[in-house]
Write a protein that holds these residues in place. Structure first.
Motif, mmCIF file in Angstrom:
data_model
loop_
_atom_site.group_PDB
_atom_site.id
_atom_site.type_symbol
_atom_site.label_atom_id
_atom_site.label_comp_id
_atom_site.label_asym_id
_atom_site.label_seq_id
_atom_site.Cartn_x
_atom_site.Cartn_y
_atom_site.Cartn_z
ATOM 1 N N ARG A 574 -7.225 -38.298 -29.444
ATOM 2 C CA ARG A 574 -6.456 -36.812 -29.303
ATOM 3 C C ARG A 574 -7.424 -35.794 -29.441
ATOM 4 N NH1 ARG A 574 -0.924 -37.329 -28.447
ATOM 5 N NH2 ARG A 574 -1.051 -35.061 -29.138
ATOM 6 N N CYS A 575 -6.833 -34.613 -28.770
ATOM 7 C CA CYS A 575 -7.608 -33.488 -28.873
ATOM 8 C C CYS A 575 -6.549 -32.337 -29.365
ATOM 9 C CB CYS A 575 -8.160 -33.004 -27.302
ATOM 10 S SG CYS A 575 -9.488 -33.481 -27.006
ATOM 11 N N ALA A 576 -7.129 -31.639 -30.348
ATOM 12 C CA ALA A 576 -6.431 -30.382 -30.696
ATOM 13 C C ALA A 576 -7.286 -29.131 -30.451
ATOM 14 C CB ALA A 576 -6.187 -30.534 -32.211
ATOM 15 N N ALA A 577 -7.040 -28.115 -29.926
ATOM 16 C CA ALA A 577 -7.646 -26.862 -29.716
ATOM 17 C C ALA A 577 -6.993 -25.492 -29.901
ATOM 18 C CB ALA A 577 -7.967 -27.121 -28.130
ATOM 19 N N ALA A 578 -7.326 -24.547 -30.144
ATOM 20 C CA ALA A 578 -6.743 -23.145 -30.233
ATOM 21 C C ALA A 578 -8.038 -22.025 -29.494
ATOM 22 C CB ALA A 578 -6.575 -22.717 -31.708
ATOM 23 N N GLY A 579 -7.288 -21.112 -28.971
ATOM 24 C CA GLY A 579 -8.122 -20.238 -28.364
ATOM 25 C C GLY A 579 -8.155 -18.792 -29.139
ATOM 26 N N ALA A 580 -9.082 -17.806 -28.976
ATOM 27 C CA ALA A 580 -8.863 -16.479 -29.281
ATOM 28 C C ALA A 580 -9.198 -15.666 -28.138
ATOM 29 C CB ALA A 580 -9.692 -16.132 -30.560
ATOM 30 N N GLY A 581 -8.525 -15.439 -27.018
ATOM 31 C CA GLY A 581 -8.801 -14.756 -25.853
ATOM 32 C C GLY A 581 -9.982 -15.353 -25.124
ATOM 33 N N HIS A 582 -10.017 -16.485 -25.078
ATOM 34 C CA HIS A 582 -11.263 -17.368 -24.306
ATOM 35 C C HIS A 582 -10.351 -18.073 -23.226
ATOM 36 C CE1 HIS A 582 -15.402 -18.171 -24.553
ATOM 37 N NE2 HIS A 582 -14.998 -19.389 -24.029
ATOM 38 N N PRO A 583 -11.381 -18.452 -22.143
ATOM 39 C CA PRO A 583 -10.729 -19.037 -20.931
ATOM 40 C C PRO A 583 -10.512 -20.613 -21.546
ATOM 41 C CG PRO A 583 -12.564 -17.816 -20.306
ATOM 42 C CD PRO A 583 -12.424 -17.571 -21.870
ATOM 43 N N PRO A 600 -2.331 -21.596 -25.464
ATOM 44 C CA PRO A 600 -1.497 -20.184 -25.620
ATOM 45 C C PRO A 600 -2.860 -19.217 -25.878
ATOM 46 C CG PRO A 600 -0.678 -22.015 -27.149
ATOM 47 C CD PRO A 600 -1.757 -22.678 -26.496
ATOM 48 N N SER A 601 -2.824 -18.019 -25.353
ATOM 49 C CA SER A 601 -3.720 -17.018 -25.132
ATOM 50 C C SER A 601 -3.625 -16.472 -26.336
ATOM 51 C CB SER A 601 -3.871 -16.213 -23.756
ATOM 52 O OG SER A 601 -4.638 -15.249 -23.832
ATOM 53 N N GLY A 602 -4.355 -16.616 -27.182
ATOM 54 C CA GLY A 602 -4.462 -15.773 -28.524
ATOM 55 C C GLY A 602 -5.246 -14.689 -28.414
ATOM 56 N N PRO A 603 -5.276 -13.586 -29.242
ATOM 57 C CA PRO A 603 -6.075 -12.401 -29.324
ATOM 58 C C PRO A 603 -7.303 -12.656 -29.497
ATOM 59 C CG PRO A 603 -4.739 -12.530 -31.351
ATOM 60 C CD PRO A 603 -4.192 -13.674 -30.623
ATOM 61 N N PRO A 604 -8.403 -11.816 -29.042
ATOM 62 C CA PRO A 604 -9.566 -11.998 -29.394
ATOM 63 C C PRO A 604 -9.789 -11.693 -30.913
ATOM 64 C CG PRO A 604 -9.361 -10.486 -27.518
ATOM 65 C CD PRO A 604 -7.973 -10.756 -27.879
ATOM 66 N N LEU A 605 -11.048 -12.310 -31.329
ATOM 67 C CA LEU A 605 -11.331 -12.121 -32.891
ATOM 68 C C LEU A 605 -11.651 -10.608 -33.094
ATOM 69 C CD1 LEU A 605 -13.398 -15.257 -33.196
ATOM 70 C CD2 LEU A 605 -11.108 -15.053 -33.777
ATOM 71 N N GLY A 606 -11.270 -10.269 -34.119
ATOM 72 C CA GLY A 606 -11.544 -8.948 -34.521
ATOM 73 C C GLY A 606 -10.240 -7.789 -34.137
ATOM 74 N N VAL A 607 -9.102 -8.238 -33.318
ATOM 75 C CA VAL A 607 -7.945 -7.392 -32.935
ATOM 76 C C VAL A 607 -7.144 -7.515 -34.099
ATOM 77 C CG1 VAL A 607 -6.020 -7.253 -31.660
ATOM 78 C CG2 VAL A 607 -8.260 -7.757 -30.758
ATOM 79 N N GLY A 608 -6.927 -8.638 -35.073
ATOM 80 C CA GLY A 608 -6.064 -8.663 -36.275
ATOM 81 C C GLY A 608 -4.935 -8.631 -35.868
#
Length: 816
Positions: A574-583, A600-608
């Protein structure tokens, strides 16, 4: 001019007219002109040889076909008459005819012409053609080249300026066509223009270029052709005026060349390409051959240093010629050329001053003596004029340009030297900019590579291949990175990230974030929690920054980053993944089908201030996990969506290895000169067989510790790992005891045989144990200390229903 066959006139003529001043002519009984004076030529423009033998009626301004009987119509009396000038205009005159006999006794007439009184000009002065003198003098003495041609395109008149430029007299011009005087390519243009003026009656203006006579230099002319019409409006002649515009043309060409230099030189931040652009622009327009040599250190971005004594070694950066193959060159670009200390290029490099030479100059002759190979080139190609120009920028001489003429006959002059100096100065600034960019890029690239993984960490969850392609744009390197991090339980974390911005600052920020990700990964945080902590880290870095922000965005752009964090477990597949504004990552199953994970398209790091979400999915054994940065798919040729579609299609193509896949993606998706960094990480998943994993549920009873040791020893014996039974029993005993004593049910023991023996004990408590130093009379506190001493690594991993304490025991065969 002497009037032919004229006897002394009778009929009461008191005095023979002055032939030099009085317009007179002799006409026989048939009306044919037999004599013509200089005064008549001055009045009507016809020369003696052009008139004698023609009917006198041809000179009349009215009906040229009418007959004229002097005995009846004039008979010695004065009569007003209209005569026709050679250029077509009419001359109002008074004519008297006196009968006489020629030498054979035949009747002839002496015609005496008196110009009719002219009306005063606009200001009361005499008209310009009074007595035919002023106009004649003005035309004859005109310094401009002025020609008059008849309908047959033959020269009728030519000014003093025309005679000077053509190198022939007006008499030699008379009756000759343009093709008899001028070079062929000029003749065609001029004669076609004159024909059109005869046909249309409208003046024309055009440009011609060439030598007006043998031995003259190339000139540029603006030629105006105007019609000369009779009172009836018919074009009888054309007037041609040529203005020498060579200086204006050359000045305009110099400006155009400088404009092209500004537009074309320095289009890239590459030292060699910049030098070649100068050579390409200037050859054919200023010189026939150009070589540009630079100090060797410039090609690596180094600072140019002072040259030592002796011959000067310069590396050829560029060269160009009007001849195919550049046969004048002694060496090829990239090779080193050596100039004697006394040669003009060596002196130019030392002094920073340009020089202009003929090949017969003492400096050039001594150079040829010291350099026989170059002397042969000078002789073989007939080089006759040379300029040596320094490339100076910011007070530093970077190299030397040598410009040569051998096809053009004209030698370089001071204006050419000034032009070459301006071109070299602009090129030198572009070369220095390219050098500085090369140095900064080399520094940034060295920093970037030192911060990226030098070699991937050993792990057994997946086979991995990667590519990192630095940007080749003026903006500099970006902050893309990737990483492969072994985790507990035989798992592996795959990471890609991209810092917004370029240059050293982006590279430094990337190094900070990569170190932070590795630190947080060691804590075994879930992907979404790891991104939260990483976002907090960037927020703290903002607070420490003391730099200006973007006035529009009001944020520091290179303290913003995107990141994708993926964890793969080879036990559960199994895979688990999370993204911060990344493809999103791509998954390619063993049957060759590729798809992107709906992450899920999370915000880029630094936006907060915004949460991150993770997704989990199961992947078959041997699947491909593809992680990448936007530099791979969002390129100038297409947008992000099209780039991802192309990526998907390429991933569905069969490939023999991971390296082949990486090469194919880079070659098919990226341009030759990428404008942004690109990172690519491709992993082929492995899966642990059931026979490599053993799991037992244990009761929360201290008596279960002994049973756990027995189970471990038997399983290790089955696996053939007798060498580590004692160590494994000790580690398992301490971990199970700790879980039963301080944890809560359920308690579970798991052994994983991978590159190392992994022992895991899980319980329902979320309280993590910590190692401490036990005092002499303490009964406990030594368990984790023993685990740390006998295991290679150990740690705690939190999960939704509690925690897992794990330890890795090295295997002898793996260690050997």
């Amino acid at each position: 001019m002497v009037m032919d066959n004229a006897d002394h006139p009778g009929n009461g003529l008191a005095q023979f007219p002055d032939q030099a001043t009085t317009p007179t002519a002799v006409v026989d009984a048939q009306g044919i002109v037999t004599g013509w004076s200089s005064g008549a030529q001055r009045l009507l423009g016809y020369r003696h040889e052009d008139v004698v033998g023609l009917p006198v009626a041809r000179l009349l301004g009215g009906n040229a076909d009418a007959s004229l009987d002097f005995s009846v119509e004039l008979g010695g009396r004065s009569r007003p008459i209209q005569l026709r000038h050679q250029d077509g205009h009419h001359v109002e005159s008074e004519v008297q005819a006196y009968a006489s006999l020629d030498r054979e006794g035949n009747t002839q007439w002496l015609i005496v012409v008196t110009a009719a009184p002219q009306r005063p000009g606009r200001h009361g002065g005499p008209r310009p053609d009074e007595n035919g003198a002023t106009t004649e003098e003005a035309f004859a003495q005109c310094h401009l080249p002025v020609m008059i041609y008849d309908a047959e395109l033959r020269a009728v008149r030519g000014s003093a300026g025309a005679a000077r430029e053509l190198g022939i007299t007006e008499e030699q011009m008379h009756g000759r066509r343009v093709t008899d005087i001028l070079p062929p390519h000029i003749c065609t243009t001029v004669e076609e223009g004159m024909r059109r003026v005869f046909e249309t009656g409208e003046p024309e203006r055009f440009q011609v270029h060439g030598r007006p006579r043998h031995g003259a230099r190339d000139r540029y002319w603006t030629v105006s052709v105007s019609p000369l019409k009779n009172p009836a409006g018919r074009v009888r002649h054309v007037q041609l005026i040529a203005l020498d515009v060579t200086e204006q043309h050359e000045a305009r060409e110099r400006l155009l060349l400088l404009n092209d230099v500004s537009a074309q030189v320095g289009s890239t931040l590459d030292v060699t390409r910049t030098a070649q652009e100068m050579a390409d622009v200037a050859v054919g327009r200023l010189a026939d051959f150009i070589s540009i040599d630079l100090l060797d250190g410039l090609f690596r971005g180094g600072e140019p240093g002072p040259s030592a004594g002796g011959s000067v070694a310069l590396r050829r950066a560029a060269q160009q010629s009007v001849l195919p193959g550049i046969p004048e060159a002694l060496i090829q670009p990239g090779e080193v050329d050596y100039y004697p200390e006394s040669s003009p290029p060596a002196r130019c490099l030392a002094t920073g001053r340009s020089s202009l030479h003929r090949t017969l100059d003492e400096a050039i002759e001594s150079w040829q003596v010291a350099d026989p190979g170059r002397a042969r080139k000078v002789s073989d190609f007939g080089m006759h004029s040379i300029m040596v120009i320094p490339l100076c920028a910011r007070g530093i001489t970077l190299g030397v340009a040598v410009l040569v003429r051998h096809r053009r006959r004209d030698s370089f002059d001071e204006d050419d030297l000034l032009l070459a100096e301006e071109i070299a100065a602009r090129t030198a600034v572009a070369v220095d900019n390219a050098r500085r960019f090369t140095r900064e890029r080399t520094t940034a690239l060295a920093l970037q590579r030192s911060l990226l993984p030098q070699r991937l960490a050993s792990q057994g969850a997946a086979d991995v291949a990667y590519r990192y392609l630095p940007a080749r744009s003026r903006a500099g390197l970006g902050g893309d990175w990737f990483d492969v991090i072994p985790l507990s339980g035989a798992r592996v974390a795959l990471v890609v990230g991209d810092v917004v911005g370029h240059g050293l600052r982006a590279s430094a920020t990337m190094g900070r974030l990569r170190t932070a990700v590795r630190t947080l990964a060691d804590v075994d945080l879930p992907p979404e929690e790891l991104l939260v902590h990483l976002d907090d880290l960037i927020t703290h870095l903002w607070a420490e920054e003391d730099t200006a922000t973007d006035p529009e965005l009001e944020i520091v752009t290179d303290l913003i980053a995107t990141c994708l964090y993926l964890v793969y477990d080879p036990v559960s597949r199994r895979c688990a993944a999370a993204g911060a504004g990344h493809p999103p990552p791509a998954v390619v199953t063993p049957d060759g089908k590729a798809e992107f994970i709906d992450l899920p398209s999370g915000p880029p790091l630094g936006v907060g201030g915004l949460p991150f979400e993770a997704v989990e999915w199961e992947v078959p054994r041997g699947s491909l996990l593809v992680l990448y940065t936007d530099g791979l798919v969002d390129v100038p040729g297409h947008d992000l969506g099209r780039g991802m579609a192309l990526l998907r299609r390429r991933l569905e193509r069969p490939a023999h290895s991971l390296e082949t896949i990486c090469d194919d993606l880079v070659q098919s998706l990226l341009p030759a000169q990428p404008s942004d960094d690109a990172a690519l990480l491709v992993a082929r998943t492995r899966a642990l067989d059931a026979g490599q994993v053993a799991t037992w549920d244990l009761p929360s009873d201290p008596a279960a510790v002994a049973d756990a040791r027995n189970k471990v020893s038997r399983r290790l014996a089955d696996w053939g790992l007798e060498d580590v039974i004692f160590t494994a029993e000790l580690v398992v005993s301490e971990l199970v005891t700790n879980a039963i004593r301080y944890g809560t049910p359920p308690v579970q023991l798991r052994l994983i045989r991978d590159t190392a023996l992994i022992c895991e004990v899980s319980d329902g408590s979320s309280t993590a144990p910590h190692m401490r130093r036990a005092r002499m009379f303490d009964e406990g506190g030594r368990g984790l200390l023993l685990v740390a001493q006998f295991a290679e690594r150990w740690g705690t991993r939190h999960r939704a229903g509690g925690k897992t304490i794990w330890a890795e025991v090295g295997l002898q065969d793996e260690q050997s």
